[in-house]
Design a protein around this motif. Structure first.
Motif, PDB file in Angstrom:
ATOM      1  N   GLU A   1     -37.381  32.137 -54.655  1.00 25.10           N
ATOM      2  CA  GLU A   1     -37.260  33.101 -53.557  1.00 25.10           C
ATOM      3  C   GLU A   1     -36.082  33.040 -52.487  1.00 25.10           C
ATOM      4  O   GLU A   1     -35.518  33.976 -52.060  1.00 25.10           O
ATOM      5  CB  GLU A   1     -38.684  33.459 -53.022  1.00 25.10           C
ATOM      6  N   ILE A   2     -35.994  31.635 -51.837  1.00 21.87           N
ATOM      7  CA  ILE A   2     -35.138  31.290 -51.003  1.00 21.87           C
ATOM      8  C   ILE A   2     -33.771  31.655 -51.498  1.00 21.87           C
ATOM      9  O   ILE A   2     -32.790  32.126 -50.890  1.00 21.87           O
ATOM     10  CB  ILE A   2     -35.488  29.957 -50.461  1.00 21.87           C
ATOM     11  N   GLU A   3     -33.417  30.827 -52.683  1.00 26.90           N
ATOM     12  CA  GLU A   3     -32.194  31.051 -53.270  1.00 26.90           C
ATOM     13  C   GLU A   3     -31.701  32.580 -53.759  1.00 26.90           C
ATOM     14  O   GLU A   3     -30.755  32.733 -53.375  1.00 26.90           O
ATOM     15  CB  GLU A   3     -32.336  29.932 -54.716  1.00 26.90           C
ATOM     16  N   SER A   4     -32.790  33.196 -54.093  1.00 22.51           N
ATOM     17  CA  SER A   4     -32.484  34.817 -54.454  1.00 22.51           C
ATOM     18  C   SER A   4     -32.152  35.562 -53.253  1.00 22.51           C
ATOM     19  O   SER A   4     -31.301  36.155 -53.124  1.00 22.51           O
ATOM     20  CB  SER A   4     -33.821  35.424 -55.088  1.00 22.51           C
ATOM     21  N   ALA A   5     -32.686  35.225 -51.976  1.00 19.55           N
ATOM     22  CA  ALA A   5     -32.483  35.948 -50.791  1.00 19.55           C
ATOM     23  C   ALA A   5     -31.307  35.647 -50.386  1.00 19.55           C
ATOM     24  O   ALA A   5     -30.439  36.116 -49.747  1.00 19.55           O
ATOM     25  CB  ALA A   5     -33.609  35.521 -49.702  1.00 19.55           C
ATOM     26  N   ALA A   6     -30.912  34.413 -50.286  1.00 17.83           N
ATOM     27  CA  ALA A   6     -29.862  33.825 -49.860  1.00 17.83           C
ATOM     28  C   ALA A   6     -28.492  34.101 -50.734  1.00 17.83           C
ATOM     29  O   ALA A   6     -27.219  33.672 -50.290  1.00 17.83           O
ATOM     30  CB  ALA A   6     -29.820  32.470 -49.262  1.00 17.83           C
ATOM     31  N   ASN A   7     -28.913  34.045 -52.018  1.00 19.44           N
ATOM     32  CA  ASN A   7     -27.645  33.995 -52.895  1.00 19.44           C
ATOM     33  C   ASN A   7     -26.775  32.750 -53.244  1.00 19.44           C
ATOM     34  O   ASN A   7     -25.742  32.757 -53.146  1.00 19.44           O
ATOM     35  CB  ASN A   7     -26.756  35.265 -52.937  1.00 19.44           C
TER      36      ASN A   7
ATOM     37  N   THR B   1     -27.776  28.308 -53.727  1.00 15.81           N
ATOM     38  CA  THR B   1     -28.742  26.889 -54.249  1.00 15.81           C
ATOM     39  C   THR B   1     -29.384  26.491 -53.163  1.00 15.81           C
ATOM     40  O   THR B   1     -28.726  26.417 -51.903  1.00 15.81           O
ATOM     41  CB  THR B   1     -28.164  26.142 -55.277  1.00 15.81           C
ATOM     42  N   ILE B   2     -30.518  25.933 -53.313  1.00 16.61           N
ATOM     43  CA  ILE B   2     -30.951  24.894 -52.194  1.00 16.61           C
ATOM     44  C   ILE B   2     -29.934  24.216 -51.713  1.00 16.61           C
ATOM     45  O   ILE B   2     -29.920  23.650 -50.585  1.00 16.61           O
ATOM     46  CB  ILE B   2     -32.529  24.294 -52.582  1.00 16.61           C
ATOM     47  N   ALA B   3     -29.196  23.343 -52.710  1.00 15.99           N
ATOM     48  CA  ALA B   3     -28.523  22.330 -52.272  1.00 15.99           C
ATOM     49  C   ALA B   3     -27.175  23.137 -51.364  1.00 15.99           C
ATOM     50  O   ALA B   3     -26.752  22.224 -50.548  1.00 15.99           O
ATOM     51  CB  ALA B   3     -27.811  21.563 -53.485  1.00 15.99           C
ATOM     52  N   GLU B   4     -26.898  24.066 -51.619  1.00 12.98           N
ATOM     53  CA  GLU B   4     -25.763  24.806 -50.981  1.00 12.98           C
ATOM     54  C   GLU B   4     -26.236  25.112 -49.484  1.00 12.98           C
ATOM     55  O   GLU B   4     -25.417  25.210 -48.440  1.00 12.98           O
ATOM     56  CB  GLU B   4     -25.298  25.989 -51.589  1.00 12.98           C
ATOM     57  N   ILE B   5     -27.432  25.530 -49.382  1.00  7.99           N
ATOM     58  CA  ILE B   5     -27.976  26.044 -48.280  1.00  7.99           C
ATOM     59  C   ILE B   5     -28.321  24.734 -47.192  1.00  7.99           C
ATOM     60  O   ILE B   5     -27.990  24.755 -46.065  1.00  7.99           O
ATOM     61  CB  ILE B   5     -29.444  26.671 -48.388  1.00  7.99           C
ATOM     62  N   PHE B   6     -28.703  23.700 -47.761  1.00  4.76           N
ATOM     63  CA  PHE B   6     -28.650  22.381 -47.147  1.00  4.76           C
ATOM     64  C   PHE B   6     -27.309  21.883 -46.726  1.00  4.76           C
ATOM     65  O   PHE B   6     -27.125  21.701 -45.428  1.00  4.76           O
ATOM     66  CB  PHE B   6     -29.193  21.425 -47.947  1.00  4.76           C
TER      67      PHE B   6
ATOM     68  N   ALA C   1     -33.134  21.689 -41.190  1.00  3.56           N
ATOM     69  CA  ALA C   1     -34.038  22.557 -40.432  1.00  3.56           C
ATOM     70  C   ALA C   1     -33.979  24.056 -40.452  1.00  3.56           C
ATOM     71  O   ALA C   1     -35.024  24.777 -40.355  1.00  3.56           O
ATOM     72  CB  ALA C   1     -33.503  22.166 -38.812  1.00  3.56           C
ATOM     73  N   PHE C   2     -32.906  24.343 -40.862  1.00  2.00           N
ATOM     74  CA  PHE C   2     -32.601  25.987 -40.993  1.00  2.00           C
ATOM     75  C   PHE C   2     -33.417  26.389 -42.334  1.00  2.00           C
ATOM     76  O   PHE C   2     -33.990  27.189 -42.415  1.00  2.00           O
ATOM     77  CB  PHE C   2     -31.055  26.440 -41.214  1.00  2.00           C
ATOM     78  N   PHE C   3     -33.266  25.410 -43.471  1.00  2.00           N
ATOM     79  CA  PHE C   3     -33.749  25.541 -44.419  1.00  2.00           C
ATOM     80  C   PHE C   3     -35.475  25.781 -44.572  1.00  2.00           C
ATOM     81  O   PHE C   3     -36.260  26.455 -45.082  1.00  2.00           O
ATOM     82  CB  PHE C   3     -33.531  24.571 -45.519  1.00  2.00           C
ATOM     83  N   ARG C   4     -35.902  24.894 -43.580  1.00  2.00           N
ATOM     84  CA  ARG C   4     -37.648  24.421 -43.431  1.00  2.00           C
ATOM     85  C   ARG C   4     -37.913  26.105 -42.806  1.00  2.00           C
ATOM     86  O   ARG C   4     -38.909  26.348 -42.849  1.00  2.00           O
ATOM     87  CB  ARG C   4     -37.702  23.390 -42.790  1.00  2.00           C
TER      88      ARG C   4
ATOM     89  N   THR D   1     -29.341  18.237 -58.695  1.00  2.00           N
ATOM     90  CA  THR D   1     -29.943  19.493 -58.021  1.00  2.00           C
ATOM     91  C   THR D   1     -30.864  19.069 -56.759  1.00  2.00           C
ATOM     92  O   THR D   1     -31.537  19.820 -56.134  1.00  2.00           O
ATOM     93  CB  THR D   1     -30.619  20.483 -58.828  1.00  2.00           C
ATOM     94  N   ARG D   2     -30.893  17.595 -56.535  1.00  2.00           N
ATOM     95  CA  ARG D   2     -31.839  17.473 -55.407  1.00  2.00           C
ATOM     96  C   ARG D   2     -31.199  16.932 -54.299  1.00  2.00           C
ATOM     97  O   ARG D   2     -30.767  15.683 -54.102  1.00  2.00           O
ATOM     98  CB  ARG D   2     -32.748  16.276 -55.786  1.00  2.00           C
ATOM     99  N   PRO D   3     -30.797  17.931 -53.182  1.00  2.00           N
ATOM    100  CA  PRO D   3     -30.075  17.483 -51.995  1.00  2.00           C
ATOM    101  C   PRO D   3     -30.488  16.349 -51.353  1.00  2.00           C
ATOM    102  O   PRO D   3     -29.881  15.482 -50.879  1.00  2.00           O
ATOM    103  CB  PRO D   3     -30.352  18.692 -51.283  1.00  2.00           C
ATOM    104  N   LEU D   4     -31.841  16.147 -51.343  1.00  2.00           N
ATOM    105  CA  LEU D   4     -32.283  14.926 -50.386  1.00  2.00           C
ATOM    106  C   LEU D   4     -31.944  13.477 -51.128  1.00  2.00           C
ATOM    107  O   LEU D   4     -32.092  12.572 -50.480  1.00  2.00           O
ATOM    108  CB  LEU D   4     -33.757  14.893 -50.277  1.00  2.00           C
ATOM    109  N   LEU D   5     -31.607  13.587 -52.352  1.00  2.00           N
ATOM    110  CA  LEU D   5     -31.348  12.437 -53.129  1.00  2.00           C
ATOM    111  C   LEU D   5     -29.939  12.103 -53.386  1.00  2.00           C
ATOM    112  O   LEU D   5     -29.412  11.153 -54.165  1.00  2.00           O
ATOM    113  CB  LEU D   5     -32.023  12.492 -54.511  1.00  2.00           C
ATOM    114  N   GLN D   6     -29.001  12.951 -52.698  1.00  2.00           N
ATOM    115  CA  GLN D   6     -27.630  12.604 -52.868  1.00  2.00           C
ATOM    116  C   GLN D   6     -27.214  11.692 -51.774  1.00  2.00           C
ATOM    117  O   GLN D   6     -26.471  11.988 -50.760  1.00  2.00           O
ATOM    118  CB  GLN D   6     -26.732  14.094 -52.492  1.00  2.00           C
ATOM    119  N   THR D   7     -27.636  10.436 -52.007  1.00  2.00           N
ATOM    120  CA  THR D   7     -27.341   9.260 -51.030  1.00  2.00           C
ATOM    121  C   THR D   7     -26.765   8.109 -51.974  1.00  2.00           C
ATOM    122  O   THR D   7     -26.793   8.174 -53.536  1.00  2.00           O
ATOM    123  CB  THR D   7     -28.668   8.575 -50.423  1.00  2.00           C
ATOM    124  N   ARG D   8     -26.408   6.946 -51.697  1.00  2.00           N
ATOM    125  CA  ARG D   8     -25.867   5.883 -52.246  1.00  2.00           C
ATOM    126  C   ARG D   8     -26.970   5.229 -53.003  1.00  2.00           C
ATOM    127  O   ARG D   8     -26.558   4.455 -53.946  1.00  2.00           O
ATOM    128  CB  ARG D   8     -25.219   4.943 -51.245  1.00  2.00           C
TER     129      ARG D   8
END
Length: 197
Positions: free
Chosen positions: A55-61, A63-68, A74-77, A136-143
């Motif tokens: 629903e969030i992705e649809s409203a924002a047009n 992806t979650i990763a792009e929103i992050f 904080a904005f996403f939450r 596609t998991r923004p929180l896991l985009q780490t080293r």
């Protein structure tokens, strides 16, 4: 058969159906199966399936990763809380939430007041097997994505444990068997599933 009803699995109760009285909200870690099991559960109950991330992705047009990346977590939450509140008011169904949604006290309160939280409790090894190859998991985009997942898991599990119901994820279970386990848990809550003759 009317929406919100499904036959009992026990042959001795073949004439019994149940009706969903509250929205079932799937909570848990990324990779726990909230979306897959949630879709299956909604189909079995004959009710709508909703996904707060979708629903969030649809409203924002976006992806979650792009929103992050563009607006920050904080904005996403904030947007996530608004969407969850709206979906909880949309009528009874099955709602899958993002892994971090249940951490917010406001979300937990709204879910408890208007629905029932079902925690799909998957262990760390199972989660890692499911998410390690997904970008596609923004929180896991780490080293060190495994270490990141472990830290997130250890931080979140005590909060997920506050959920109304807990269903243990088993790596040997199909989606259908996990759905069976969720239904069995929901049957312990007559305020959620009402038996109808």
């Amino acid at each position: 058969m009317p929406p919100g009803f499904f036959p009992a699995e026990d042959e001795t109760e073949a004439e019994t159906c149940v009706r969903l009285k509250k929205t079932v909200v799937m909570v848990g870690m990324m990779g726990a199966g909230k979306t897959a099991v949630g879709r299956s559960l909604a189909a079995r109950l004959g009710v709508p399936f909703l996904d707060s991330d979708a629903e969030i992705e649809s409203a924002a047009n976006m992806t979650i990763a792009e929103i992050f990346a563009r607006d920050g977590e904080a904005f996403f939450r904030r947007k996530e809380s608004q969407v969850i509140a709206r979906l909880l008011d949309a009528g009874h169904g099955v709602l899958s939430t993002g892994g971090g949604a249940y951490l917010c006290r406001e979300n937990r309160r709204a879910i408890t007041e208007k629905g029932v939280a079902v925690w799909l409790d998957a262990d760390l090894d199972l989660l890692w097997q499911r998410v390690r190859h997904k970008g596609t998991r923004p929180l896991l985009q780490t080293r060190a994505p495994y270490a990141t997942l472990k830290a997130i898991y250890e931080e979140r599990v005590p909060i997920y444990a506050l959920a109304d119901l807990r269903v243990q994820a088993d790596p040997a279970f199909s989606i259908e068997r996990m759905t069976d386990a969720v239904i069995a848990a929901l049957r312990t809550r007559p305020d959620v599933l009402e038996a109808v003759q």
